[in-house]
Design an enzyme around this catalytic site. Structure first.
Site, PDB file in Angstrom:
ATOM      1  N   GLN A 195       0.827  -1.211   0.000  1.00  0.00           N
ATOM      2  CA  GLN A 195       0.000   0.000   0.000  1.00  0.00           C
ATOM      3  C   GLN A 195       0.863   1.264   0.000  1.00  0.00           C
ATOM      4  O   GLN A 195       0.579   2.224   0.717  1.00  0.00           O
ATOM      5  CB  GLN A 195      -0.953  -0.022   1.194  1.00  0.00           C
ATOM      6  CG  GLN A 195      -2.080  -1.004   1.020  1.00  0.00           C
ATOM      7  CD  GLN A 195      -2.929  -0.713  -0.228  1.00  0.00           C
ATOM      8  OE1 GLN A 195      -3.123   0.440  -0.603  1.00  0.00           O
ATOM      9  NE2 GLN A 195      -3.419  -1.754  -0.888  1.00  0.00           N
ATOM     10  N   SER A 196       1.892   1.260  -0.815  1.00  0.00           N
ATOM     11  CA  SER A 196       2.795   2.415  -0.851  1.00  0.00           C
ATOM     12  C   SER A 196       2.198   3.575  -1.650  1.00  0.00           C
ATOM     13  O   SER A 196       1.903   3.438  -2.842  1.00  0.00           O
ATOM     14  CB  SER A 196       4.120   1.989  -1.488  1.00  0.00           C
ATOM     15  OG  SER A 196       4.901   3.117  -1.785  1.00  0.00           O
ATOM     16  N   ASN A 197       2.081   4.725  -0.996  1.00  0.00           N
ATOM     17  CA  ASN A 197       1.692   5.945  -1.704  1.00  0.00           C
ATOM     18  C   ASN A 197       2.829   6.391  -2.626  1.00  0.00           C
ATOM     19  O   ASN A 197       2.599   6.980  -3.674  1.00  0.00           O
ATOM     20  CB  ASN A 197       1.379   7.070  -0.715  1.00  0.00           C
ATOM     21  CG  ASN A 197       0.165   6.760   0.129  1.00  0.00           C
ATOM     22  OD1 ASN A 197      -0.931   6.654  -0.387  1.00  0.00           O
ATOM     23  ND2 ASN A 197       0.357   6.581   1.431  1.00  0.00           N
ATOM     24  N   MET A 235       4.966   4.496  -4.313  1.00  0.00           N
ATOM     25  CA  MET A 235       4.962   3.746  -5.573  1.00  0.00           C
ATOM     26  C   MET A 235       3.834   4.243  -6.478  1.00  0.00           C
ATOM     27  O   MET A 235       3.991   4.340  -7.687  1.00  0.00           O
ATOM     28  CB  MET A 235       4.809   2.241  -5.321  1.00  0.00           C
ATOM     29  CG  MET A 235       5.985   1.575  -4.617  1.00  0.00           C
ATOM     30  SD  MET A 235       7.578   1.833  -5.428  1.00  0.00           S
ATOM     31  CE  MET A 235       8.147   3.282  -4.599  1.00  0.00           C
TER      32      MET A 235
END
Ligand SMILES: Cc1ncc(COP(=O)(O)O)c(C=O)c1O
Length: 335
Positions: free
Chosen positions: A76-78, A80
């Site tokens: 859930q990387s913002n 990326m």
């Protein structure tokens, strides 16, 4: 100090982001006047704090002749998501190493929804990996594979938290200084240290009497403090900023992350609900919600006076709400 405008930068974000007075949250908390710096509205890739870092980092990538970018983040990387979105607009092939096991949540919403869903819409190639892998080796391996295909990859560290990336937040503080009277404090989420390294250096340069307060979201405030201290020193050196008390400006507040990164705490649920109901703002449970929980906690502890102006930097992250849909919906209750 070097003029920030002499450093290569791509115009990727919608800037300046507005500073808005949070009238209802101010009234509810009955403390300092709270202003929200809307970095959730930076636009590209769905917006958030990483776009400011990427303006500098991708300028370097493009100048180096890169045709592809490689980085690493959690499912859930913002970061990326924003990298994939901005890379798409620049025609750079985007490769994301995705750490799929950093914490225990294992729902379809978490695995496939929210940020990872949007990252894939932006056309990024996803390379699953584990928390136990050596991050640098993972991204270097992907880059080596691309080079063997004749491509020119540009490698970006976790969180886009390089010296170059942090310049985006030096600029953000300059923007705040142009938008309002000096506030008593600027508060924001702090994890991989790039945002706060930038705000600390920006504070020293443009708002010397303003406290910069990072709310630890990693449940590791000592590590975050060390990382911000080290990186802010490097950023100051890059800008040839003469300052003697940078270390004294690094203030990282722990106690609001919960037991581990990404943990959904009662305080973060309250912050999400308060900012939603009172201001129509969307916070996320991992970053901006934790920072808001810290802001609320500090106000309730009486750390600011009613005359103070406090700027809450809304660093974005709303897609994370959909990854934690059931946990948050349970808190909202029926109807
Ligand atoms: C929404 C959001 N806010 C804040 C942060 C923290 O920024 P930094 O990693 O630069 O400390 C992040 C980092 O991923 C983020 O995604």
């Amino acid at each position: 100090m070097l003029d920030l405008d002499t450093i290569d930068r791509l115009e990727l974000a919608v800037l300046p982001t507005p500073v808005q007075f949070g009238r209802r949250i101010t009234e509810d908390l009955d403390g300092p006047r709270i202003f929200v710096k809307r970095d959730d509205l930076t636009g590209a890739g769905g917006g958030g704090n990483k776009v400011r870092k990427l303006e500098y980092v991708l300028a370097e990538a493009v100048a180096s002749g890169a045709d592809s970018v490689v980085s690493i983040g959690v499912t859930q990387s913002n970061a990326m998501r924003q990298l994939a979105g901005t890379a798409a607009g620049l025609g750079l092939e985007c490769h994301c190493a995705v750490i799929t096991d950093r914490f225990g949540i294992d729902t379809p919403d978490y695995r496939e929804g929210g940020n990872i869903f949007l990252t894939r819409i932006f056309g990024a190639r996803v390379h699953p990996c584990s928390e136990s892998d050596d991050q640098r080796a993972v991204i270097e391996d992907i880059a080596a594979g691309l080079r063997s295909e004749g491509k020119q990859p540009f490698v970006i560290p976790y969180g886009i938290s390089s010296v170059t990336g942090a310049l985006g937040y030096v600029r953000a503080v300059r923007e705040i200084a142009d938008q309002m009277e000096p506030p008593a404090a600027i508060i924001h989420a702090s994890g991989s240290a790039g945002t706060q390294a930038g705000t600390v250096v920006g504070g020293a340069a443009y708002l010397p009497d303003t406290r910069i307060i990072g709310i630890d979201v990693d449940a590791a405030p000592e590590r975050v403090t060390d990382d911000v201290g080290r990186l802010s020193g490097q950023v100051a050196a890059r800008l040839r900023l003469e300052t003697s008390d940078l270390a004294g400006r690094v203030e990282v507040v722990g106690g609001y992350a919960g037991p581990s990164y990404g943990a959904v705490t009662p305080e973060v649920l309250e912050a999400i609900s308060l900012f939603g109901r009172l201001e129509g703002l969307l916070l996320d449970p991992v970053y901006s919600g934790k920072a808001a929980a810290g802001l609320i906690g500090l106000v309730r502890k009486g750390r600011f006076s009613r005359d103070d102006k406090v700027v809450f930097v809304h660093t974005g992250g709303w897609p994370g709400l959909f990854a934690y849909r059931s946990e948050i919906a349970a808190d909202l209750g029926p109807g």
